[in-house]
Design a protein around this motif. Structure first.
Motif, short mmCIF file in Angstrom:
data_model
loop_
_atom_site.label_atom_id
_atom_site.label_comp_id
_atom_site.label_asym_id
_atom_site.label_seq_id
_atom_site.Cartn_x
_atom_site.Cartn_y
_atom_site.Cartn_z
N GLU A 389 3.25 54.36 26.50
CA GLU A 389 3.17 53.31 27.51
C GLU A 389 2.33 53.76 28.71
O GLU A 389 1.53 52.99 29.25
N ARG A 390 2.51 55.02 29.10
CA ARG A 390 1.76 55.54 30.24
C ARG A 390 0.26 55.57 29.94
O ARG A 390 -0.57 55.17 30.77
N TYR A 391 -0.09 56.01 28.73
CA TYR A 391 -1.50 56.05 28.35
C TYR A 391 -2.06 54.64 28.23
O TYR A 391 -3.19 54.36 28.67
N MET A 392 -1.30 53.74 27.64
CA MET A 392 -1.76 52.36 27.47
C MET A 392 -2.04 51.72 28.82
O MET A 392 -3.03 50.99 29.00
N ALA A 393 -1.18 52.00 29.81
CA ALA A 393 -1.40 51.45 31.15
C ALA A 393 -2.69 51.95 31.76
O ALA A 393 -3.35 51.24 32.53
N SER A 394 -3.10 53.17 31.40
CA SER A 394 -4.34 53.74 31.96
C SER A 394 -5.58 53.04 31.40
O SER A 394 -6.67 53.19 31.96
N LEU A 395 -5.43 52.29 30.31
CA LEU A 395 -6.57 51.58 29.71
C LEU A 395 -6.84 50.23 30.39
O LEU A 395 -7.87 49.61 30.14
N MET A 396 -5.90 49.83 31.24
CA MET A 396 -6.02 48.54 31.92
C MET A 396 -7.05 48.63 33.04
O MET A 396 -7.02 49.56 33.85
N PRO A 397 -8.00 47.68 33.13
CA PRO A 397 -8.97 47.70 34.24
C PRO A 397 -8.26 47.58 35.59
O PRO A 397 -7.17 46.99 35.68
N LEU A 398 -8.86 48.13 36.62
CA LEU A 398 -8.28 48.02 37.96
C LEU A 398 -8.31 46.57 38.43
O LEU A 398 -9.22 45.81 38.11
N GLN A 399 -7.30 46.21 39.21
CA GLN A 399 -7.19 44.82 39.64
C GLN A 399 -8.39 44.40 40.49
O GLN A 399 -8.83 43.25 40.43
N GLN A 416 -6.98 57.94 20.01
CA GLN A 416 -5.89 58.84 19.60
C GLN A 416 -6.12 60.25 20.13
O GLN A 416 -5.19 60.92 20.60
N ASP A 417 -7.36 60.71 20.09
CA ASP A 417 -7.66 62.08 20.57
C ASP A 417 -7.41 62.18 22.07
O ASP A 417 -6.84 63.18 22.55
N GLU A 418 -7.83 61.16 22.81
CA GLU A 418 -7.62 61.18 24.25
C GLU A 418 -6.13 61.17 24.57
O GLU A 418 -5.66 61.88 25.47
N LEU A 434 14.72 67.78 22.45
CA LEU A 434 14.26 68.11 21.11
C LEU A 434 13.03 69.01 21.14
O LEU A 434 12.14 68.83 21.97
N LYS A 435 12.99 69.93 20.22
CA LYS A 435 11.83 70.79 20.04
C LYS A 435 11.23 70.49 18.67
O LYS A 435 11.92 70.10 17.75
N GLY A 436 9.93 70.69 18.55
CA GLY A 436 9.32 70.46 17.25
C GLY A 436 7.90 69.98 17.39
O GLY A 436 7.29 70.01 18.47
N ASP A 437 7.36 69.49 16.30
CA ASP A 437 5.96 69.08 16.23
C ASP A 437 5.81 67.62 16.66
O ASP A 437 5.63 66.72 15.83
N TRP A 438 5.88 67.38 17.96
CA TRP A 438 5.72 66.03 18.48
C TRP A 438 4.35 65.46 18.14
O TRP A 438 4.21 64.28 17.79
N MET A 439 3.31 66.30 18.23
CA MET A 439 1.95 65.82 17.93
C MET A 439 1.84 65.37 16.48
O MET A 439 1.22 64.34 16.18
N GLY A 440 2.47 66.11 15.58
CA GLY A 440 2.46 65.72 14.17
C GLY A 440 3.16 64.39 13.96
O GLY A 440 2.72 63.56 13.15
N LEU A 441 4.25 64.18 14.71
CA LEU A 441 4.99 62.92 14.61
C LEU A 441 4.13 61.76 15.10
O LEU A 441 4.10 60.68 14.49
N ARG A 447 -0.43 56.00 11.81
CA ARG A 447 -0.76 55.43 10.50
C ARG A 447 0.28 54.41 10.04
O ARG A 447 0.16 53.86 8.94
N SER A 448 1.28 54.15 10.86
CA SER A 448 2.38 53.28 10.44
C SER A 448 2.22 51.85 10.93
O SER A 448 1.54 51.60 11.94
N PRO A 449 2.83 50.87 10.25
CA PRO A 449 2.82 49.49 10.73
C PRO A 449 3.47 49.33 12.10
O PRO A 449 3.14 48.41 12.84
N ASN A 450 4.39 50.22 12.44
CA ASN A 450 5.06 50.11 13.74
C ASN A 450 4.10 50.37 14.90
O ASN A 450 4.20 49.72 15.94
N PHE A 451 3.17 51.31 14.72
CA PHE A 451 2.17 51.52 15.78
C PHE A 451 1.27 50.30 15.90
O PHE A 451 0.97 49.84 17.00
N ASP A 452 0.83 49.78 14.76
CA ASP A 452 -0.04 48.62 14.78
C ASP A 452 0.64 47.44 15.48
O ASP A 452 0.03 46.76 16.31
#
Length: 566
Positions: A389-399, A416-418, A434-441, A447-452
């Motif tokens: 959500e935080r990254y998505m908000a950064s894609l919004m043009p300034l008012q 995705q890389d950014e 939680l600890k673990g491979d967050w980036m892998g998740l 690649r999932s329908p939920n992201f789309d």
């Protein structure tokens, strides 16, 4: 530059209805805002399961929908359900069916994504009764009362069935007709608003913390109790939209578990298909059981032992209790264990299991145990989704980049890389234990329908926000001043585009400041009045010759709009 260059014509795909569904010109309008219909399904010795009654009687169900409802409204014979049984199912609507798009858009705009009205599926809420009856040839009375709805209000509709079904089985059709007429007096569902819904002398109260906060909150704990130690892995499977089969001893356990699983990633919407109760007679049976391709992204709840063999190649199978075995099927079938898909540490899941056991020892109320479980899942999902959500908000043009003399600026594309590069400083490890491979998740999630589904929804909301901001700044601009040195062709073009903007804003129910749309309409009137009576276009092929012509064209467009939404 014309401030509206680049805007296309508004789409004509909605239906104009009053927001509360109470238009007296539309029969059963309020009823249909809650339910599609009520069905009574019985067992016929010659036909098998058959629909005995549909109410309201003018509801049009296709033969395919009727057949699906018939088979999904009775438990499998293997379940051995005696007495009263309640469960849920979900079926695909027939192609070409139209709902009230405007009403759905208004409701879905304000509702949490997990509780939005379905557009391509129906939910079925079943109250099945099977009792011994010597007056019946088979020796048993078997009948189901089914509420068919586009709304995922599992707890509300099952509570409603508990009130009306016992009375219906005694008094039959007259009781059902009276109940449907009572429902037709209810106000339409409004997210966040407490509603009192009277039926058969009882008042059901729907309030924001109740039905609008969770699909199946009262039974969450009951569903996950036997698999609590695997809860985190199950959460990952739901997040990634992996194919999962739930094998259960009854349709009640099956449907409750599937609904609990898909709601475990709330407030994120589960965007894959899911069937709380699935049978061999389902119209998608061949589609979901083919071995010529990989299993689809679907969560299925089954009770028939036939599926043990059919789904043995599926990657993820959850087996609850013992499914009754009959006939020639093997008594012992090796069921695949949960996949080693997990990318996160399972220790917190084990800690949750220990906490649950301690709660039982201390006689902690089930409601409190469920609340702890829901909070754990909510915190897990929020930790995962906040960086997105935080990254998505950064894609919004300034008012300040939204001006009246240019088309609205574009939302920057999702990289995705950014996004991955931001996780070191804003990742879920900052809010989750939680600890673990967050980036892998995250990579699997992309690649999932939920992201789309999540991305499309957020992009739509941001686009509408830009449209609203643009509309507001346009209404603050000196449009009359802009027209003073413009040709009549440019002015008429402006009028048409202003009107398109107004229609689009109203149809999409854009959230704008009070008075903005009225101000826009006033601008249109003022600009038309400023035109000369004889426009005197220099172009001989121009359709505009007088001010009256302009007004007539606008009226014709308005009539077309009205006709298009009927």
């Amino acid at each position: 530059m014309n401030p509206f260059d680049g805007f296309g014509s508004p789409r004509h795909d909605g239906a104009e209805e009053v927001a509360d569904g109470g238009d007296s010109r539309c029969p059963w309008a309020r009823f249909s805002s809650w339910l599609e219909c009520v069905c009574v399904v019985t067992f016929d010795l010659e036909l098998g399961q058959a629909i005995e009654l549909v109410y309201p009687q003018d509801v049009k169900l296709t033969e395919k929908e009727k057949t699906s409802i018939c088979y999904l409204s009775f438990p499998d014979s293997y379940s051995g359900c005696l007495g009263d049984t309640q469960f849920s199912f979900r079926l695909r609507q027939s192609v070409g069916r139209r709902a009230s798009k405007l009403r759905d858009d208004i409701y879905n705009r304000d509702a949490p994504v997990t509780l939005q009205r379905e557009t391509a599926h129906f939910f079925g809420y079943v109250y099945f009764r099977q009792v011994k009856d010597v007056s019946v040839k088979r020796g048993y009375f078997q009948k189901s009362l089914v509420l068919v709805s586009r709304l995922p209000y599992t707890h509300l509709f099952h509570s409603l069935l508990q009130i009306i079904a016992p009375e219906f089985f005694e008094k039959l059709e007259p009781c059902l007709e009276a109940v449907c007429n009572e429902i037709d007096q209810w106000l339409s569902p409004v997210p966040g608003l407490t509603l009192n819904l009277p039926v058969m002398g009882v008042v059901l109260q729907v309030c924001p913390p109740g039905v609008f906060s969770s699909l199946i909150s009262p039974v969450l704990l009951r569903c996950f109790q036997s698999v609590l130690i695997h809860l985190q892995m199950l959460w990952e499977l739901m997040l990634l939209g992996e194919p999962v089969v739930v094998m259960a001893p009854s349709p009640t356990v099956s449907s409750e578990t599937v609904l609990a699983l898909v709601s475990s990633i709330s407030p994120m919407k589960f965007c894959c298909d899911f069937r709380p109760y699935f049978t061999i007679h389902d119209s998608e049976f061949r589609e979901y059981t083919t071995r010529t391709q990989a299993p689809p992204n679907v969560v299925l709840g089954v009770t028939n032992p036939y599926f043990i063999k059919t789904f043995q190649n599926w990657p993820h199978i959850v087996r609850l209790g013992e499914i009754r075995m009959t006939g020639d099927l093997p008594k012992q079938v090796k069921v695949k264990k949960l996949s080693k898909l997990k990318t996160l540490d399972t220790k917190p899941g084990n800690l949750l299991f220990v906490s649950h056991l301690q709660g039982i020892q201390r006689k902690r109320p089930p409601e409190v145990q469920s609340a702890i479980l829901r909070r754990h899942l909510l915190e897990l999902t929020q930790s995962f989704i906040i960086p997105l959500e935080r990254y998505m908000a950064s894609l919004m043009p300034l008012q300040r980049s939204v001006t009246p003399w240019k088309t609205p600026p574009q939302i920057r594309p999702f990289s995705q890389d950014e996004f991955m590069s931001t996780l070191d400083h804003t990742g879920p490890q900052l809010t989750s234990m939680l600890k673990g491979d967050w980036m892998g998740l995250y990579r699997k999630f992309f690649r999932s329908p939920n992201f789309d589904g999540w991305y499309r929804q957020r992009h739509k909301e941001m686009t509408q926000k830009l449209e609203s901001l643009h509309l507001e700044v346009v209404c603050e601009a000196d449009l009359l001043g802009w027209t003073k040195d413009k040709s009549e062709v440019e002015i008429v073009d402006l009028i048409l585009k202003l009107r398109e903007k107004s229609i689009k804003a109203r149809r999409q129910q854009l959230q704008v400041k009070d008075g903005v749309l009225d101000k826009l309409d006033s601008f249109i009137d003022s600009i038309i009045r400023s035109l000369p009576e004889d426009l005197g276009f220099s172009c001989p092929d121009s359709p505009f010759n007088t001010k009256v012509d302009v007004i007539q064209i606008l009226l014709v467009c308005q009539i077309k709009d009205l006709l298009s939404v009927k």
